[in-house]
Scaffold this active site. Sequence first.
Site, PDB file in Angstrom:
ATOM      1  N   ASP A 117     -14.070   7.400  -2.355  1.00 21.99           N
ATOM      2  CA  ASP A 117     -13.699   7.014  -3.723  1.00 21.99           C
ATOM      3  C   ASP A 117     -14.478   7.857  -4.735  1.00 21.99           C
ATOM      4  OD1 ASP A 117     -11.768   5.143  -3.176  1.00 21.99           O
ATOM      5  OD2 ASP A 117     -13.154   3.454  -3.121  1.00 21.99           O
ATOM      6  N   TYR A 156      -3.566   2.467 -10.815  1.00 26.90           N
ATOM      7  CA  TYR A 156      -2.479   3.447 -10.648  1.00 26.90           C
ATOM      8  C   TYR A 156      -1.092   2.820 -10.548  1.00 26.90           C
ATOM      9  CZ  TYR A 156      -2.909   2.474  -5.629  1.00 26.90           C
ATOM     10  OH  TYR A 156      -2.967   1.868  -4.398  1.00 26.90           O
ATOM     11  N   THR A 167     -19.078  -9.520 -16.106  1.00 29.39           N
ATOM     12  CA  THR A 167     -20.248 -10.273 -15.649  1.00 29.39           C
ATOM     13  C   THR A 167     -21.475  -9.365 -15.803  1.00 29.39           C
ATOM     14  OG1 THR A 167     -18.762 -11.285 -14.044  1.00 29.39           O
ATOM     15  CG2 THR A 167     -21.119 -11.668 -13.717  1.00 29.39           C
ATOM     16  N   LYS A 223     -14.122  -3.447   2.685  1.00 24.44           N
ATOM     17  CA  LYS A 223     -14.895  -2.234   2.392  1.00 24.44           C
ATOM     18  C   LYS A 223     -16.399  -2.416   2.648  1.00 24.44           C
ATOM     19  CE  LYS A 223     -12.085   0.328  -0.911  1.00 24.44           C
ATOM     20  NZ  LYS A 223     -12.028   0.911  -2.248  1.00 24.44           N
ATOM     21  N   GLY A 226     -16.603  -2.513  -6.428  1.00 23.84           N
ATOM     22  CA  GLY A 226     -16.705  -1.421  -5.456  1.00 23.84           C
ATOM     23  C   GLY A 226     -16.334  -0.060  -6.034  1.00 23.84           C
ATOM     24  N   ALA A 227     -15.235  -0.001  -6.774  1.00 25.97           N
ATOM     25  CA  ALA A 227     -14.782   1.291  -7.306  1.00 25.97           C
ATOM     26  C   ALA A 227     -15.761   1.805  -8.363  1.00 25.97           C
ATOM     27  CB  ALA A 227     -13.381   1.130  -7.902  1.00 25.97           C
ATOM     28  N   SER A 270       0.827  -1.207   0.000  1.00 30.99           N
ATOM     29  CA  SER A 270       0.000   0.000   0.000  1.00 30.99           C
ATOM     30  C   SER A 270       0.868   1.266   0.000  1.00 30.99           C
ATOM     31  CB  SER A 270      -0.889   0.015   1.244  1.00 30.99           C
ATOM     32  OG  SER A 270      -1.546   1.242   1.331  1.00 30.99           O
ATOM     33  N   GLY A 293     -16.691  -1.963 -15.543  1.00 32.16           N
ATOM     34  CA  GLY A 293     -16.599  -2.608 -14.234  1.00 32.16           C
ATOM     35  C   GLY A 293     -17.875  -2.382 -13.435  1.00 32.16           C
ATOM     36  N   ALA A 294     -18.081  -3.258 -12.449  1.00 35.62           N
ATOM     37  CA  ALA A 294     -19.263  -3.118 -11.587  1.00 35.62           C
ATOM     38  C   ALA A 294     -18.922  -3.508 -10.154  1.00 35.62           C
ATOM     39  CB  ALA A 294     -20.402  -3.982 -12.118  1.00 35.62           C
ATOM     40  N   THR A 337      -9.490  -0.893   2.934  1.00 37.69           N
ATOM     41  CA  THR A 337      -9.314  -1.385   1.581  1.00 37.69           C
ATOM     42  C   THR A 337      -9.722  -2.861   1.540  1.00 37.69           C
ATOM     43  OG1 THR A 337      -7.730  -1.601  -0.208  1.00 37.69           O
ATOM     44  CG2 THR A 337      -6.799  -1.627   1.971  1.00 37.69           C
TER      45      THR A 337
HETATM   46  P1  NAP Z   1     -13.545  -5.233  -7.339  1.00 36.82           P
HETATM   47  O1  NAP Z   1     -14.693  -4.810  -6.481  1.00 36.82           O
HETATM   48  O2  NAP Z   1     -12.892  -6.517  -7.095  1.00 36.82           O
HETATM   49  O3  NAP Z   1     -14.057  -5.203  -8.868  1.00 36.82           O
HETATM   50  C1  NAP Z   1     -13.226  -5.632  -9.919  1.00 36.82           C
HETATM   51  C2  NAP Z   1     -13.886  -5.315 -11.242  1.00 36.82           C
HETATM   52  O4  NAP Z   1     -12.946  -5.620 -12.262  1.00 36.82           O
HETATM   53  C3  NAP Z   1     -15.153  -6.132 -11.521  1.00 36.82           C
HETATM   54  O5  NAP Z   1     -16.040  -5.361 -12.251  1.00 36.82           O
HETATM   55  C4  NAP Z   1     -14.586  -7.293 -12.352  1.00 36.82           C
HETATM   56  O6  NAP Z   1     -15.530  -7.866 -13.221  1.00 36.82           O
HETATM   57  C5  NAP Z   1     -13.547  -6.575 -13.178  1.00 36.82           C
HETATM   58  N1  NAP Z   1     -12.518  -7.473 -13.678  1.00 36.82           N
HETATM   59  C6  NAP Z   1     -11.582  -8.113 -12.962  1.00 36.82           C
HETATM   60  N2  NAP Z   1     -10.801  -8.849 -13.776  1.00 36.82           N
HETATM   61  C7  NAP Z   1     -11.265  -8.678 -15.030  1.00 36.82           C
HETATM   62  C8  NAP Z   1     -10.888  -9.162 -16.305  1.00 36.82           C
HETATM   63  N3  NAP Z   1      -9.852  -9.973 -16.427  1.00 36.82           N
HETATM   64  N4  NAP Z   1     -11.573  -8.746 -17.385  1.00 36.82           N
HETATM   65  C9  NAP Z   1     -12.620  -7.907 -17.246  1.00 36.82           C
HETATM   66  N5  NAP Z   1     -13.032  -7.401 -16.076  1.00 36.82           N
HETATM   67  C10 NAP Z   1     -12.366  -7.786 -14.969  1.00 36.82           C
HETATM   68  O7  NAP Z   1     -12.371  -4.144  -7.293  1.00 36.82           O
HETATM   69  P2  NAP Z   1     -12.518  -2.566  -7.079  1.00 36.82           P
HETATM   70  O8  NAP Z   1     -12.285  -2.220  -5.654  1.00 36.82           O
HETATM   71  O9  NAP Z   1     -13.747  -2.102  -7.733  1.00 36.82           O
HETATM   72  O10 NAP Z   1     -11.225  -2.039  -7.864  1.00 36.82           O
HETATM   73  C11 NAP Z   1     -11.180  -2.025  -9.267  1.00 36.82           C
HETATM   74  C12 NAP Z   1      -9.908  -1.349  -9.729  1.00 36.82           C
HETATM   75  O11 NAP Z   1      -9.925   0.017  -9.344  1.00 36.82           O
HETATM   76  C13 NAP Z   1      -8.642  -1.942  -9.115  1.00 36.82           C
HETATM   77  O12 NAP Z   1      -7.632  -1.980 -10.090  1.00 36.82           O
HETATM   78  C14 NAP Z   1      -8.279  -0.969  -8.045  1.00 36.82           C
HETATM   79  O13 NAP Z   1      -6.881  -0.937  -7.781  1.00 36.82           O
HETATM   80  C15 NAP Z   1      -8.732   0.337  -8.672  1.00 36.82           C
HETATM   81  N6  NAP Z   1      -8.990   1.353  -7.641  1.00 36.82           N
HETATM   82  C16 NAP Z   1      -8.241   2.458  -7.706  1.00 36.82           C
HETATM   83  C17 NAP Z   1      -8.455   3.457  -6.782  1.00 36.82           C
HETATM   84  C18 NAP Z   1      -7.611   4.683  -6.873  1.00 36.82           C
HETATM   85  O14 NAP Z   1      -7.570   5.418  -5.887  1.00 36.82           O
HETATM   86  N7  NAP Z   1      -6.972   4.950  -7.979  1.00 36.82           N
HETATM   87  C19 NAP Z   1      -9.438   3.326  -5.792  1.00 36.82           C
HETATM   88  C20 NAP Z   1     -10.213   2.164  -5.769  1.00 36.82           C
HETATM   89  C21 NAP Z   1      -9.976   1.172  -6.716  1.00 36.82           C
HETATM   90  P3  NAP Z   1     -16.478  -9.076 -12.739  1.00 36.82           P
HETATM   91  O15 NAP Z   1     -17.637  -8.442 -12.041  1.00 36.82           O
HETATM   92  O16 NAP Z   1     -16.844  -9.756 -14.005  1.00 36.82           O
HETATM   93  O17 NAP Z   1     -15.647  -9.932 -11.843  1.00 36.82           O
END
Ligand code: NAP
Length: 519
Positions: free
Chosen positions: A346, A454, A394, A309, A372-373, A260, A369-370, A305
């Site tokens: 976020d 990032y 999905t 969450k 948390g973020a 982190s 995407g769908a 994180t």
């Molecule tokens: P999460 O809840 O696990 O969601 C992951 C998402 O990515 C889901 O929609 C998932 O689709 C999709 N996904 C994963 N692997 C995939 C693949 N191979 N092909 C297509 N779709 C795929 O994670 P999250 O917390 O939302 O985070 C998502 C991203 O945002 C991460 O990379 C995280 O590091 C980034 N993030 C960045 C910040 C920032 O401050 N910059 C803050 C929060 C998050 P399915 O539903 O089909 O599984």
Amino acid sequence: MNSATASYMPRLLPLRLPRVCVAVIGSDASNMIEKAEAVVRDNSFLEFRLDYLSKPELALPKIKRFMETHPGTVAIATCRRVAGGGKFRGSIASQLNILTKAAASGCQLLDMELQTASKCKPPQLLKLRSRAALILSYHDFRATRKLEEILEKMLKYPADFYKVVSTATTLSDNVTMMKFLQTQSDKHALIGLCMGEQGIISRVLSVRAGSVFTFGAVSADLKTAPGQISAGELRSIYRIDQVDAATRVYGVAGDPIEHSLSPVIMNTALRRENVNGVYLPLHAKTLKDLMRCVREIPLHGLSVTMPYKQSILAHLDNTDAHTTKIGACNTVVRGQDGKLYGFNTDAAGVVRPLEQRLSIENAKVLVLGAGGAARAAVFGLKERGAEIWILNRTAVKAQKLARQAKARTIKRADLRKIAFDVIINATSVGMGNTRDCPLKDEEIQARVVFDMVYDPVETHLLQVARAKGIAVIPGVEMFVQQAARQFEIWTGKPAPAGDMLRAVTIALQDRVAQKQQKS
Ligand code: NAP
């Protein structure tokens, strides 16, 4: 030295000792002294780990010269035997001989483990103690348990300091160690901390709980104990010299947490704004363990994180309407009433960078995407009047989110039918890899492309967008803005976002350089 001086010196030493002792190791005696030379300018308190050398005696003349040329330095000599958790394979007699010579070489403190002390005759210990202050040490490499009992055993042997080091297997072990220090340190000169990745809380906070000092490594790759952090980091990131009873404790909790960047960015902000606070990485393997720490340390603020969450919501006293709607909390603050309040910053991390580039109202936004973020982005932008389309691997998850947020879903084949103002990647595709991309090159059409990923800073998605002349927003901007909003919630002060961005950019660049060095 007569007995009067012997008892006088130990009483003075705790008052004069710096808070951080740097443990110095080397491949041989010359290398160890080179390492000591490199750190002594910023650290006047060193521990020479003689047991790391195949021939410890050869180091003693060099240590003597070193101590003569650095007269302000305080040094511990340690030649821990294997039975006590060290590397020295010689007999107790040769260990005593080396420690005696180390004292003659100028080391003012000698470390001896309980296992050796229990096999020595009282006059042997007395003789050693007449030459230098004695640290009687005990290490538990498995757990944090029976600390009082261990201390009781140690107190049978007269020493100037009692060092009790255990291993944290939970965050709560730090609480146990600190309670031990708080209750015992007014009676005895104690040094206490927990080893292990989960022991970092104690490495930083034990000094305010009563430990006379703590240990730091010369550098991240020269650790002498699991979980040790470098002395430089203890000073510059965790500002250990300023930690006191009034210091508010914040942290980032997750599993894993090792990589982190939140401690770098948040401690930069706390320092820049002169907030008496310290922000720690908390490797929480269970929520129960985390919540015990939150209550007992106590923590004033928490970044949350993966994977907590959503599950942390049930442990909070209240959350704002926005967080309830998103169904995920990334920020906890302890109110003046002691209650825990949850927020989600976020959404601010998405909205703030975007509104600097375009008007969000009526903007056509594609969210990939769908998870948390994505949820935070969809609800945050919807509140600002954006039109949202969601595309997710999905499909049912996209449909569910669209229903909840009154947004639309879109099929991949239909992407070209709409002229999007913004594309946001809220999937993890591209993380840790510059080749993976959530869209084909020809699908990347918009005025602004925002990648939440990032690390790396420049993802393939951003590279393609940039090459097409599209404005890009890298994930670090979101990272900084969501952290900035957390800082504001916790402190009530505007966050130094520019400094935070600089700190995280440098940390990411360092990470790239380290990876390149290793490969
Ligand atoms: P999460 O809840 O696990 O969601 C992951 C998402 O990515 C889901 O929609 C998932 O689709 C999709 N996904 C994963 N692997 C995939 C693949 N191979 N092909 C297509 N779709 C795929 O994670 P999250 O917390 O939302 O985070 C998502 C991203 O945002 C991460 O990379 C995280 O590091 C980034 N993030 C960045 C910040 C920032 O401050 N910059 C803050 C929060 C998050 P399915 O539903 O089909 O599984």
